[in-house]
Design a protein around this motif. Sequence first.
Motif, mmCIF file in Angstrom:
data_model
loop_
_atom_site.group_PDB
_atom_site.id
_atom_site.type_symbol
_atom_site.label_atom_id
_atom_site.label_comp_id
_atom_site.label_asym_id
_atom_site.label_seq_id
_atom_site.Cartn_x
_atom_site.Cartn_y
_atom_site.Cartn_z
ATOM 1 N N GLY A 187 0.596 -1.339 0.127
ATOM 2 C CA GLY A 187 0.421 0.661 -0.129
ATOM 3 C C GLY A 187 0.700 1.529 0.276
ATOM 4 N N ALA A 188 1.710 1.224 0.678
ATOM 5 C CA ALA A 188 2.938 2.584 0.788
ATOM 6 C C ALA A 188 3.391 2.296 -0.514
ATOM 7 C CB ALA A 188 3.781 2.620 1.731
ATOM 8 N N ARG A 189 3.804 1.447 -0.973
ATOM 9 C CA ARG A 189 4.584 1.900 -2.418
ATOM 10 C C ARG A 189 3.796 2.170 -3.584
ATOM 11 N NH1 ARG A 189 8.560 -3.612 -2.518
ATOM 12 N NH2 ARG A 189 10.126 -2.775 -1.375
ATOM 13 N N SER A 190 2.322 1.631 -3.302
ATOM 14 C CA SER A 190 1.622 1.763 -4.678
ATOM 15 C C SER A 190 1.141 3.688 -4.531
ATOM 16 C CB SER A 190 0.200 0.993 -4.203
ATOM 17 O OG SER A 190 -0.492 1.088 -3.353
ATOM 18 N N SER A 191 0.960 3.433 -2.868
ATOM 19 C CA SER A 191 0.261 5.410 -2.764
ATOM 20 C C SER A 191 1.478 5.982 -3.578
ATOM 21 C CB SER A 191 0.149 5.740 -1.344
ATOM 22 O OG SER A 191 -0.126 6.587 -0.912
ATOM 23 N N LEU A 192 2.192 6.115 -2.988
ATOM 24 C CA LEU A 192 3.552 6.882 -3.745
ATOM 25 C C LEU A 192 4.073 6.759 -5.416
ATOM 26 C CD1 LEU A 192 6.221 8.027 -3.414
ATOM 27 C CD2 LEU A 192 8.010 6.268 -3.441
ATOM 28 N N LEU A 193 3.476 5.426 -6.094
ATOM 29 C CA LEU A 193 3.061 4.885 -7.351
ATOM 30 C C LEU A 193 2.194 5.976 -7.712
ATOM 31 C CD1 LEU A 193 4.884 3.885 -9.553
ATOM 32 C CD2 LEU A 193 3.436 2.006 -9.224
ATOM 33 N N ARG A 194 1.805 5.734 -7.054
ATOM 34 C CA ARG A 194 -0.353 6.883 -7.752
ATOM 35 C C ARG A 194 0.378 8.080 -8.046
ATOM 36 N NH1 ARG A 194 -2.934 2.723 -4.281
ATOM 37 N NH2 ARG A 194 -3.971 4.537 -3.493
ATOM 38 N N ARG A 195 0.670 8.378 -6.690
ATOM 39 C CA ARG A 195 0.934 10.371 -7.167
ATOM 40 C C ARG A 195 2.090 10.533 -8.601
ATOM 41 N NH1 ARG A 195 3.168 10.809 -0.833
ATOM 42 N NH2 ARG A 195 1.673 10.917 0.545
ATOM 43 N N TRP A 196 2.414 9.505 -8.809
ATOM 44 C CA TRP A 196 3.239 10.115 -9.994
ATOM 45 C C TRP A 196 2.606 9.325 -11.192
ATOM 46 C CZ3 TRP A 196 7.330 13.353 -9.785
ATOM 47 C CH2 TRP A 196 7.902 13.509 -8.751
ATOM 48 N N LEU A 197 2.018 8.538 -11.403
ATOM 49 C CA LEU A 197 1.310 7.834 -12.208
ATOM 50 C C LEU A 197 -0.289 8.681 -12.877
ATOM 51 C CD1 LEU A 197 0.829 3.764 -11.641
ATOM 52 C CD2 LEU A 197 2.785 5.313 -13.249
ATOM 53 N N LEU A 198 -0.231 8.584 -11.847
ATOM 54 C CA LEU A 198 -1.803 9.897 -11.805
ATOM 55 C C LEU A 198 -1.341 11.023 -12.548
ATOM 56 C CD1 LEU A 198 -4.967 10.438 -11.329
ATOM 57 C CD2 LEU A 198 -4.378 11.535 -9.140
ATOM 58 N N HIS A 199 -0.499 11.443 -12.206
ATOM 59 C CA HIS A 199 -0.570 13.145 -13.121
ATOM 60 C C HIS A 199 0.745 12.962 -14.380
ATOM 61 C CE1 HIS A 199 -1.623 14.818 -9.424
ATOM 62 N NE2 HIS A 199 -0.634 14.151 -9.164
ATOM 63 N N GLY A 200 0.933 11.209 -14.818
ATOM 64 C CA GLY A 200 1.910 11.168 -15.853
ATOM 65 C C GLY A 200 0.625 10.352 -16.620
ATOM 66 N N ASP A 201 -0.375 10.353 -16.359
ATOM 67 C CA ASP A 201 -1.525 9.604 -17.462
ATOM 68 C C ASP A 201 -2.107 10.854 -18.406
ATOM 69 O OD1 ASP A 201 -4.755 9.704 -18.036
ATOM 70 O OD2 ASP A 201 -4.107 7.304 -17.431
ATOM 71 N N PRO A 202 -1.850 10.516 -19.467
ATOM 72 C CA PRO A 202 -2.415 11.620 -20.714
ATOM 73 C C PRO A 202 -3.434 12.252 -20.350
ATOM 74 C CG PRO A 202 -1.159 9.851 -21.874
ATOM 75 C CD PRO A 202 -1.899 9.512 -20.694
ATOM 76 N N GLY A 203 -4.544 11.579 -19.607
ATOM 77 C CA GLY A 203 -5.870 12.021 -19.750
ATOM 78 C C GLY A 203 -6.079 13.309 -18.836
ATOM 79 N N MET A 204 -5.607 12.632 -17.226
ATOM 80 C CA MET A 204 -4.990 13.901 -16.367
ATOM 81 C C MET A 204 -4.236 14.707 -16.683
ATOM 82 S SD MET A 204 -5.751 14.080 -13.235
ATOM 83 C CE MET A 204 -5.543 15.233 -11.906
ATOM 84 N N ARG A 205 -3.308 14.473 -17.623
ATOM 85 C CA ARG A 205 -2.790 15.645 -18.160
ATOM 86 C C ARG A 205 -3.345 16.645 -19.666
ATOM 87 N NH1 ARG A 205 1.707 12.164 -18.805
ATOM 88 N NH2 ARG A 205 0.965 12.179 -20.913
ATOM 89 N N GLN A 206 -4.187 16.091 -20.085
ATOM 90 C CA GLN A 206 -5.139 16.935 -19.684
ATOM 91 C C GLN A 206 -5.991 17.836 -19.600
ATOM 92 O OE1 GLN A 206 -7.406 15.398 -22.265
ATOM 93 N NE2 GLN A 206 -8.110 16.517 -23.828
ATOM 94 N N ALA A 207 -6.207 17.306 -18.494
ATOM 95 C CA ALA A 207 -7.397 18.534 -17.837
ATOM 96 C C ALA A 207 -6.911 19.209 -17.233
ATOM 97 C CB ALA A 207 -7.830 16.976 -16.507
ATOM 98 N N ILE A 208 -5.513 18.944 -16.833
ATOM 99 C CA ILE A 208 -4.684 19.238 -16.116
ATOM 100 C C ILE A 208 -4.155 20.833 -16.892
ATOM 101 C CG2 ILE A 208 -2.539 20.042 -14.889
ATOM 102 C CD1 ILE A 208 -2.721 17.570 -13.123
ATOM 103 N N THR A 209 -3.866 20.633 -17.959
ATOM 104 C CA THR A 209 -3.039 21.423 -19.086
ATOM 105 C C THR A 209 -4.303 22.479 -19.813
ATOM 106 O OG1 THR A 209 -1.500 19.855 -19.731
ATOM 107 C CG2 THR A 209 -2.061 21.912 -21.572
#
Length: 403
Positions: A187-209
């Motif tokens: 859970g600790a590793r995936s929590s950290l990983l999600r923080r990076w993957l979330l903002h690396g997702d093209p859909g999320m990146r588009q929403a933010i941009t």
Amino acid sequence: MVSFSLVLAIKEATGSYAVAGTVMALFALTSVFLSPVRAGLVDRYGPRRALCPMAAAYALLLTGLAVATAWPGASGILLGVLAVPTGACTPPLGPVMRTLWSDLVPDRRLLQRAYSLDAVAELLFVTGPLLVGLLVQVAAPSVGLAVSAALVLIGALALSSSPAVRGWAGREKTPLGPTSPEGRVSGARSSLLRRWLLHGDPGMRQAITVAAAVGMCLGAFDLLVIAFADEHETPSVVAWVLAALSGGSAIGGLFYGAVPWRASGRLRLAFLAAALGLSLAAMGISPDPSMLIAWAAIGGLFVAPALTTAYLIADECADPAGRTRAGAWVNTSFNAGSAGATAAIGLLVGRLPLPVCFVLAAAPVVLSATTALRRSGRSTRTAAGPIERERTTAAEPQPSIDG
């Protein structure tokens, strides 16, 4: 009400616009850029355990600013010291509310309607300065800060006590079990990983941009309208132009929420961004104020739908334990874009022809439409359909589903 009251109160207490601007910048920067951190605390501990202390601290610090600005001769350093923690404690009421809607309305089309109504309801923000303007006619600006503190605290407590918040518990329990060693480590590793993957997702990146670009567009728009009015010697047109933009946004938001769109959210967001930017560019060549009002109404049609779609995409890209944080990133990017564009366009107005300034202000939101050209490599959902997973090769790292 807070921003307007804070500027007026500091200006009256110190007699300096420079101090008022500096303190307001400190307040805004800490409020905007720490928004994802505050939203992450809500995701982790829930609204009742995280939102209430934040709102209480925010209200207490706002009251402190009200007391500090109640008398002339207040220290600018003291006000700056108070403004930083006040901004840091701003409760993320908007992201929390949108997360609750996502839980309450599993139907994606109904969620689109809920988010559209939210975007339309945010037009109530224009009443804040009006209320402050009326309040300062009978009381000191510092009273506006005290009233704002009371309203925020009451609103946050009302939201936290809502029956919808009861289902928030257990949002971050893992399939392996929260008490097992494997569950804790994974859970600790995936929590950290999600923080990076979330903002690396093209859909999320588009929403933010796109949200940042829309913020830049609207942040520059206010100043450009004032410059246009000065150039045509029609100061009264500013109110009509802003009203046209708000009215167009309300109509566009209601229409957008009522239609079951077939196109994907990413394509819709790209179209809305391009249309908004082109409308803003066209405003620069308006020969008279009436045409500017007409173009503002047309451009407003795309504002609420664009923000609605950005929030929908962020919700689709986020895992259930990170929805509030995902929405906060969109909100943060919008506010940061608005503040940055206002400062930048202020340096350009008067040095470049006004039509060129309109085009420069429109360029970011038009260019942001190109973010739809990149395909997502992780799981996304359509606005009305289930999760669709794309195939990945064995050499690609897979995000953990634990946590």
